[in-house]
Design a protein around this motif. Structure first.
Motif, short mmCIF file in Angstrom:
data_model
loop_
_atom_site.label_atom_id
_atom_site.label_comp_id
_atom_site.label_asym_id
_atom_site.label_seq_id
_atom_site.Cartn_x
_atom_site.Cartn_y
_atom_site.Cartn_z
N SER A 182 0.58 -3.54 -1.18
CA SER A 182 0.49 -3.33 -2.62
C SER A 182 1.16 -2.04 -3.06
O SER A 182 1.68 -1.95 -4.17
CB SER A 182 -0.99 -3.31 -3.06
OG SER A 182 -1.60 -4.55 -2.77
N GLN A 183 1.12 -1.04 -2.23
CA GLN A 183 1.79 0.22 -2.53
C GLN A 183 2.23 0.87 -1.24
O GLN A 183 1.63 0.65 -0.19
CB GLN A 183 0.89 1.15 -3.33
CG GLN A 183 -0.49 1.38 -2.75
CD GLN A 183 -1.33 2.28 -3.64
OE1 GLN A 183 -1.16 3.49 -3.63
NE2 GLN A 183 -2.23 1.68 -4.41
N LEU A 184 3.31 1.64 -1.34
CA LEU A 184 3.90 2.21 -0.13
C LEU A 184 4.46 3.60 -0.44
O LEU A 184 5.40 3.74 -1.22
CB LEU A 184 5.02 1.30 0.36
CG LEU A 184 5.44 1.36 1.83
CD1 LEU A 184 4.26 1.10 2.76
CD2 LEU A 184 6.55 0.36 2.10
N PRO A 185 3.87 4.66 0.15
CA PRO A 185 4.44 6.00 0.00
C PRO A 185 5.56 6.19 1.02
O PRO A 185 5.32 6.15 2.23
CB PRO A 185 3.25 6.92 0.31
CG PRO A 185 2.36 6.10 1.20
CD PRO A 185 2.60 4.66 0.88
N LEU A 186 6.78 6.36 0.55
CA LEU A 186 7.94 6.41 1.44
C LEU A 186 8.63 7.76 1.39
O LEU A 186 8.63 8.45 0.36
CB LEU A 186 8.96 5.33 1.06
CG LEU A 186 8.61 3.88 1.32
CD1 LEU A 186 9.81 3.00 0.96
CD2 LEU A 186 8.23 3.66 2.77
N GLN A 187 9.27 8.09 2.51
CA GLN A 187 10.15 9.25 2.55
C GLN A 187 11.37 8.94 3.40
O GLN A 187 11.29 8.19 4.37
CB GLN A 187 9.42 10.48 3.09
CG GLN A 187 8.94 10.36 4.52
CD GLN A 187 8.20 11.60 5.00
OE1 GLN A 187 7.91 12.50 4.21
NE2 GLN A 187 7.90 11.66 6.28
N GLU A 208 4.99 1.08 -6.05
CA GLU A 208 4.02 0.03 -6.32
C GLU A 208 4.72 -1.32 -6.11
O GLU A 208 5.81 -1.55 -6.63
CB GLU A 208 3.50 0.14 -7.76
CG GLU A 208 2.82 1.46 -8.09
CD GLU A 208 1.55 1.68 -7.28
OE1 GLU A 208 0.86 0.68 -7.01
OE2 GLU A 208 1.25 2.85 -6.96
N LEU A 209 4.07 -2.20 -5.35
CA LEU A 209 4.66 -3.50 -5.04
C LEU A 209 3.75 -4.60 -5.58
O LEU A 209 2.53 -4.49 -5.54
CB LEU A 209 4.82 -3.65 -3.52
CG LEU A 209 5.70 -2.58 -2.86
CD1 LEU A 209 5.60 -2.68 -1.35
CD2 LEU A 209 7.14 -2.75 -3.30
N PRO A 210 4.33 -5.70 -6.07
CA PRO A 210 3.53 -6.80 -6.65
C PRO A 210 2.88 -7.66 -5.57
O PRO A 210 3.22 -8.84 -5.41
CB PRO A 210 4.57 -7.59 -7.45
CG PRO A 210 5.85 -7.37 -6.71
CD PRO A 210 5.78 -5.96 -6.16
N ASN A 211 1.96 -7.03 -4.82
CA ASN A 211 1.28 -7.76 -3.73
C ASN A 211 2.27 -8.47 -2.82
O ASN A 211 2.17 -9.67 -2.56
CB ASN A 211 0.27 -8.77 -4.30
CG ASN A 211 -0.90 -8.09 -4.97
OD1 ASN A 211 -1.38 -7.06 -4.50
ND2 ASN A 211 -1.37 -8.65 -6.06
N MET A 212 3.22 -7.70 -2.33
CA MET A 212 4.23 -8.25 -1.44
C MET A 212 3.59 -8.70 -0.13
O MET A 212 2.82 -7.97 0.48
CB MET A 212 5.31 -7.21 -1.15
CG MET A 212 6.36 -7.68 -0.16
SD MET A 212 7.51 -6.35 0.25
CE MET A 212 8.42 -6.24 -1.29
#
Length: 298
Positions: A239-244, A259-263
């Motif tokens: 649903s959400q992903l903190p990326l670097q 924020e991802l649409p329930n991928m």
């Protein structure tokens, strides 16, 4: 296993579960196949280590003779009954082989399902312990599910079944969103599959990110395309992903929360996705030649 059976009276063992059958292709078995289309009645095969009485062998033979015949070239799991011993769930079943040659299975995840196919328990078992299943044979076995593998508070007595989780057996695959399929050529999809085949194998419970491309857009945004790789036997919803994005010399090039649409990333598959960092989240002007993308904070 044998002490468990010694406690049961000969007449107590009754078939209460249902059957699940899989073709040799489903299980990716290379054994020779039969070209015969006639149904097969696998014969009882007791494992050499099972020192059970003639009376109990008779019970197993009776149960086995009462099973439905198989189509040629199948492996089937015929559920008998569920018992509980301490914190373990013991599931007795016949492992049946209708191939014309012996079969040696390896580590496979088994699912214990209710009559609506809801997962009651799941666990990996080393099928090599069953030994080689002779051609056209039916071998009774007890599968021990530890307490940690059980997902239900109460287990049914009847109409349950055991099934192989085929997701753990098939080759790692490409998982493309419909929107990606629509705009990609066959050649591009082929290239993605070739990349997947060259990547190191994932552990059976591993989920990671693999960077594919990093480029600066004209408006100052930074786009990174990655594989979301799922080595689990279950689909994973993100649903959400903190990326670097980090350069090879350790500099954080960009960092942000997405924020991802329930991928959903399907079991045992890799899904490509492009994440775009807005200019305010881009921390370095230059795009590094060597870089990696990871979950921020790891």
């Amino acid at each position: 296993m044998i002490p468990f059976f010694s406690k049961k009276k000969d007449g107590d063992l009754k078939k209460k579960g249902k059957d699940s059958s899989f073709s040799s292709d489903d299980l990716q078995l290379d054994n020779g196949k039969s070209g015969n289309e006639e149904e097969v009645h696998p014969e009882l095969s007791i494992h050499p280590s099972w020192n059970i009485t003639p009376e109990k062998q008779y019970v197993f033979r009776f149960l086995n003779n009462d099973l439905e015949p198989l189509k040629p070239n199948q492996i089937s799991l015929a559920g008998v009954e569920i018992d509980q011993e301490n914190d373990e769930i013991l599931v007795t079943a016949f492992v049946r082989n209708s191939l014309p040659s012996e079969v040696l299975l390896h580590e496979i995840e088994l699912l214990l399902l209710d009559e609506k196919d809801q997962v009651l328990a799941r666990h990996f078992f080393n099928f090599e312990e069953l030994g080689k299943l002779p051609a056209n044979s039916s071998r009774p076995w007890v599968f021990k599910f530890p307490k940690s593998a059980v997902k239900a508070d109460k287990l049914p007595e009847e109409n349950w079944r055991l099934a192989f989780n085929l997701n753990t057996m098939r080759k790692h695959q490409l998982d493309l969103e419909p929107s990606w399929k629509e705009r990609m050529s066959e050649e591009q999809i082929k290239q993605l599959n070739e990349i997947i085949n060259k990547l190191p194998a994932l552990g059976k419970n591993e989920f990671n990110l693999t960077g594919l491309e990093l480029k600066k857009l004209d408006d100052g945004r930074l786009a990174t395309t990655v594989f979301l790789r799922n080595g689990n036997s279950q689909d994973i919803t993100v649903s959400q992903l903190p990326l670097q994005v980090v350069s090879s010399d350790g500099k954080v090039v960009a960092k942000g929360q997405f924020e991802l649409p329930n991928m959903v990333v399907k079991a045992n598959s890799s899904k490509p996705w492009t994440f775009i960092f807005p200019p305010e989240l881009v921390l370095e002007d230059e795009v590094p030649a060597r870089w990696m993308v990871s979950v921020a904070g790891q």
